[in-house]
Design a protein around this motif. Sequence first.
Motif, PDB file in Angstrom:
ATOM      1  N   SER A 250      -7.211   0.195 -21.919  1.00  9.27           N
ATOM      2  CA  SER A 250      -7.727  -0.569 -20.777  1.00  9.27           C
ATOM      3  C   SER A 250      -6.695  -0.621 -19.660  1.00  9.27           C
ATOM      4  CB  SER A 250      -8.072  -1.998 -21.210  1.00  9.27           C
ATOM      5  OG  SER A 250      -6.919  -2.687 -21.658  1.00  9.27           O
ATOM      6  N   LEU A 251      -7.164  -0.480 -18.434  1.00  4.92           N
ATOM      7  CA  LEU A 251      -6.294  -0.600 -17.264  1.00  4.92           C
ATOM      8  C   LEU A 251      -6.565  -1.970 -16.653  1.00  4.92           C
ATOM      9  CD1 LEU A 251      -6.752   2.996 -15.800  1.00  4.92           C
ATOM     10  CD2 LEU A 251      -4.921   2.157 -17.283  1.00  4.92           C
ATOM     11  N   ASN A 252      -6.081  -3.017 -17.332  1.00  2.00           N
ATOM     12  CA  ASN A 252      -6.476  -4.377 -16.970  1.00  2.00           C
ATOM     13  C   ASN A 252      -5.578  -5.049 -15.935  1.00  2.00           C
ATOM     14  OD1 ASN A 252      -4.197  -4.973 -18.518  1.00  2.00           O
ATOM     15  ND2 ASN A 252      -5.416  -5.305 -20.354  1.00  2.00           N
ATOM     16  N   THR A 253      -4.539  -4.347 -15.486  1.00  2.00           N
ATOM     17  CA  THR A 253      -3.699  -4.852 -14.399  1.00  2.00           C
ATOM     18  C   THR A 253      -3.901  -3.965 -13.176  1.00  2.00           C
ATOM     19  OG1 THR A 253      -2.011  -5.774 -15.865  1.00  2.00           O
ATOM     20  CG2 THR A 253      -1.325  -5.255 -13.627  1.00  2.00           C
ATOM     21  N   VAL A 254      -4.290  -4.572 -12.064  1.00  2.00           N
ATOM     22  CA  VAL A 254      -4.510  -3.827 -10.823  1.00  2.00           C
ATOM     23  C   VAL A 254      -3.637  -4.437  -9.732  1.00  2.00           C
ATOM     24  CG1 VAL A 254      -6.178  -3.055  -9.109  1.00  2.00           C
ATOM     25  CG2 VAL A 254      -6.895  -3.334 -11.514  1.00  2.00           C
ATOM     26  N   ILE A 255      -2.799  -3.626  -9.130  1.00  2.00           N
ATOM     27  CA  ILE A 255      -1.896  -4.080  -8.063  1.00  2.00           C
ATOM     28  C   ILE A 255      -2.135  -3.208  -6.836  1.00  2.00           C
ATOM     29  CG2 ILE A 255       0.505  -4.514  -7.414  1.00  2.00           C
ATOM     30  CD1 ILE A 255       1.180  -4.613 -10.400  1.00  2.00           C
ATOM     31  N   ALA A 256      -2.458  -3.843  -5.716  1.00  2.00           N
ATOM     32  CA  ALA A 256      -2.757  -3.096  -4.491  1.00  2.00           C
ATOM     33  C   ALA A 256      -2.008  -3.708  -3.321  1.00  2.00           C
ATOM     34  CB  ALA A 256      -4.267  -3.090  -4.230  1.00  2.00           C
ATOM     35  N   TRP A 257      -1.585  -2.851  -2.401  1.00  2.00           N
ATOM     36  CA  TRP A 257      -0.852  -3.308  -1.215  1.00  2.00           C
ATOM     37  C   TRP A 257      -0.936  -2.236  -0.127  1.00  2.00           C
ATOM     38  CZ3 TRP A 257       1.118  -0.720  -5.214  1.00  2.00           C
ATOM     39  CH2 TRP A 257       2.034   0.307  -4.976  1.00  2.00           C
ATOM     40  N   GLN A 258      -0.466  -2.569   1.061  1.00  2.00           N
ATOM     41  CA  GLN A 258      -0.521  -1.639   2.185  1.00  2.00           C
ATOM     42  C   GLN A 258       0.888  -1.293   2.657  1.00  2.00           C
ATOM     43  OE1 GLN A 258      -3.182  -2.752   5.334  1.00  2.00           O
ATOM     44  NE2 GLN A 258      -2.869  -0.877   6.508  1.00  2.00           N
ATOM     45  N   ASP A 259       1.124  -0.008   2.871  1.00  2.00           N
ATOM     46  CA  ASP A 259       2.397   0.476   3.395  1.00  2.00           C
ATOM     47  C   ASP A 259       2.114   1.267   4.668  1.00  2.00           C
ATOM     48  OD1 ASP A 259       5.411   1.040   2.810  1.00  2.00           O
ATOM     49  OD2 ASP A 259       4.554   3.006   3.266  1.00  2.00           O
ATOM     50  N   GLY A 260       2.346   0.623   5.823  1.00  2.00           N
ATOM     51  CA  GLY A 260       1.995   1.265   7.086  1.00  2.00           C
ATOM     52  C   GLY A 260       0.496   1.461   7.196  1.00  2.00           C
ATOM     53  N   LYS A 261       0.064   2.705   7.411  1.00  2.00           N
ATOM     54  CA  LYS A 261      -1.365   2.998   7.507  1.00  2.00           C
ATOM     55  C   LYS A 261      -1.976   3.365   6.156  1.00  2.00           C
ATOM     56  CE  LYS A 261      -1.135   4.679  12.287  1.00  2.00           C
ATOM     57  NZ  LYS A 261      -1.407   5.827  13.195  1.00  2.00           N
ATOM     58  N   ASN A 262      -1.149   3.436   5.148  1.00  2.00           N
ATOM     59  CA  ASN A 262      -1.624   3.869   3.831  1.00  2.00           C
ATOM     60  C   ASN A 262      -1.750   2.691   2.860  1.00  2.00           C
ATOM     61  OD1 ASN A 262      -1.371   6.439   4.936  1.00  2.00           O
ATOM     62  ND2 ASN A 262       0.650   6.771   4.028  1.00  2.00           N
ATOM     63  N   VAL A 263      -2.724   2.795   1.969  1.00  2.00           N
ATOM     64  CA  VAL A 263      -2.942   1.763   0.950  1.00  2.00           C
ATOM     65  C   VAL A 263      -2.661   2.376  -0.421  1.00  2.00           C
ATOM     66  CG1 VAL A 263      -4.649   0.271  -0.160  1.00  2.00           C
ATOM     67  CG2 VAL A 263      -4.631   0.504   2.322  1.00  2.00           C
ATOM     68  N   TYR A 264      -1.975   1.597  -1.249  1.00  2.00           N
ATOM     69  CA  TYR A 264      -1.658   2.035  -2.605  1.00  2.00           C
ATOM     70  C   TYR A 264      -2.298   1.094  -3.621  1.00  2.00           C
ATOM     71  CZ  TYR A 264       1.860   5.257  -0.780  1.00  2.00           C
ATOM     72  OH  TYR A 264       2.490   6.282  -0.124  1.00  2.00           O
ATOM     73  N   GLU A 265      -2.690   1.699  -4.747  1.00  2.00           N
ATOM     74  CA  GLU A 265      -3.252   0.912  -5.839  1.00  2.00           C
ATOM     75  C   GLU A 265      -2.722   1.476  -7.159  1.00  2.00           C
ATOM     76  OE1 GLU A 265      -7.691  -0.433  -6.633  1.00  2.00           O
ATOM     77  OE2 GLU A 265      -7.324   1.570  -7.500  1.00  2.00           O
ATOM     78  N   LEU A 266      -2.140   0.601  -7.969  1.00  2.00           N
ATOM     79  CA  LEU A 266      -1.679   1.004  -9.298  1.00  2.00           C
ATOM     80  C   LEU A 266      -2.464   0.237 -10.345  1.00  2.00           C
ATOM     81  CD1 LEU A 266       0.360   2.548 -11.130  1.00  2.00           C
ATOM     82  CD2 LEU A 266       1.796   0.488 -11.040  1.00  2.00           C
ATOM     83  N   LYS A 267      -3.108   0.972 -11.242  1.00  2.00           N
ATOM     84  CA  LYS A 267      -3.790   0.369 -12.380  1.00  2.00           C
ATOM     85  C   LYS A 267      -2.990   0.707 -13.630  1.00  2.00           C
ATOM     86  CE  LYS A 267      -8.525   0.649 -10.520  1.00  2.00           C
ATOM     87  NZ  LYS A 267      -9.901   1.161 -10.762  1.00  2.00           N
ATOM     88  N   ALA A 268      -2.804  -0.286 -14.515  1.00  2.00           N
ATOM     89  CA  ALA A 268      -2.019  -0.044 -15.720  1.00  2.00           C
ATOM     90  C   ALA A 268      -2.547  -0.849 -16.889  1.00  2.00           C
ATOM     91  CB  ALA A 268      -0.551  -0.383 -15.468  1.00  2.00           C
ATOM     92  N   HIS A 269      -2.261  -0.379 -18.089  1.00  2.00           N
ATOM     93  CA  HIS A 269      -2.727  -1.068 -19.299  1.00  2.00           C
ATOM     94  C   HIS A 269      -1.875  -2.292 -19.615  1.00  2.00           C
ATOM     95  CE1 HIS A 269       0.790   0.547 -21.234  1.00  2.00           C
ATOM     96  NE2 HIS A 269       0.469   0.015 -22.389  1.00  2.00           N
ATOM     97  N   ASP A 270      -0.698  -2.403 -18.960  1.00  2.00           N
ATOM     98  CA  ASP A 270       0.217  -3.497 -19.251  1.00  2.00           C
ATOM     99  C   ASP A 270       0.885  -3.955 -17.955  1.00  2.00           C
ATOM    100  OD1 ASP A 270       1.935  -5.034 -21.348  1.00  2.00           O
ATOM    101  OD2 ASP A 270       3.412  -4.038 -20.067  1.00  2.00           O
ATOM    102  N   THR A 271       0.921  -5.277 -17.738  1.00  2.00           N
ATOM    103  CA  THR A 271       1.462  -5.812 -16.484  1.00  2.00           C
ATOM    104  C   THR A 271       2.945  -5.514 -16.335  1.00  2.00           C
ATOM    105  OG1 THR A 271      -0.163  -7.604 -16.585  1.00  2.00           O
ATOM    106  CG2 THR A 271       1.671  -7.869 -15.055  1.00  2.00           C
TER     107      THR A 271
END
Length: 282
Positions: A250-271
């Motif tokens: 399971s990818l139950n941790t989702v972390i998203a943020w913006q860097d300049g004009k780009n958006v990043y999202e990291l999904k992981a099984h462990d926080t």
Amino acid sequence: MKNKLGITAAAILAAVSLAACSNGNNQSSSQSSKTSSSKIVKKNTNKQSAQSSEKEQSSSSSNSSSSSSSQKASSQAPEHDRMGYFTGKLRKALPGMLLPTKDGLGTGSDKLNVRYTSSGDTNTVYYSVGDTAKDFNSDSVKNERPYAVLKEVKNASNAEDIINYSPEQKGLPTKKLDDNTTGTIQGAAGQRYLQWNKDKWSFVIQANSMMKKDPTDRGKEVLALVNQYGVPSTSTHGNLHVTLGDHMGSLNTVIAWQDGKNVYELKAHDTETALKMLNSLK
């Protein structure tokens, strides 16, 4: 008669004298020969000793040189760093993309595998641990369940939708998480949400109320991890969302943020794994 005896006696004396002289000369010659032979043996022994010493010194020098070369080669042997190798490959394939330099794993780094996809303005990197170590971007890695997925969306026009930032909540029951942080609790559609906000970030822990899950304990754990590892700096907002109910892959941790004009999202099984990776972001 007397004359004959005198002559005979004289002859006998002469013969004895000659024999004695001959024996003396033979003994002298024998001693001289022994002395000369002894000198030759000593010279040969000294020469052999010198040659043996030279051989030992040469062998010792050779062994010392061999040992030194072995130690030098050992000290110069590169460390086996699969994450570093893959990150280098990704930087060439996806120039400009922020990438973690640490895999975040406690075990399994020797069998870390990485692949990526690129479509339009979206780049996605998949991190997995397989039964064996495979080549970068190998087709067979597609069959492995990733433990983390990092996505970059360039020039994102829907940045806020991807980030899903949650504004600070008011008028709701509260939970004390530590000396400096108080979260709010609310329920909706069979779910319970624990939330707190800090700086530009919102933090949400989601639990299934039908299964009598309480998000408070996990919220305290996540807060401690955030305090330890931090979160990426963001141009607008950032959001960390954890869903309780761990299961295999399971990818139950989702972390998203913006860097300049780009958006990043990291999904992981462990926080913790996710925060370790983002702490090494470059």
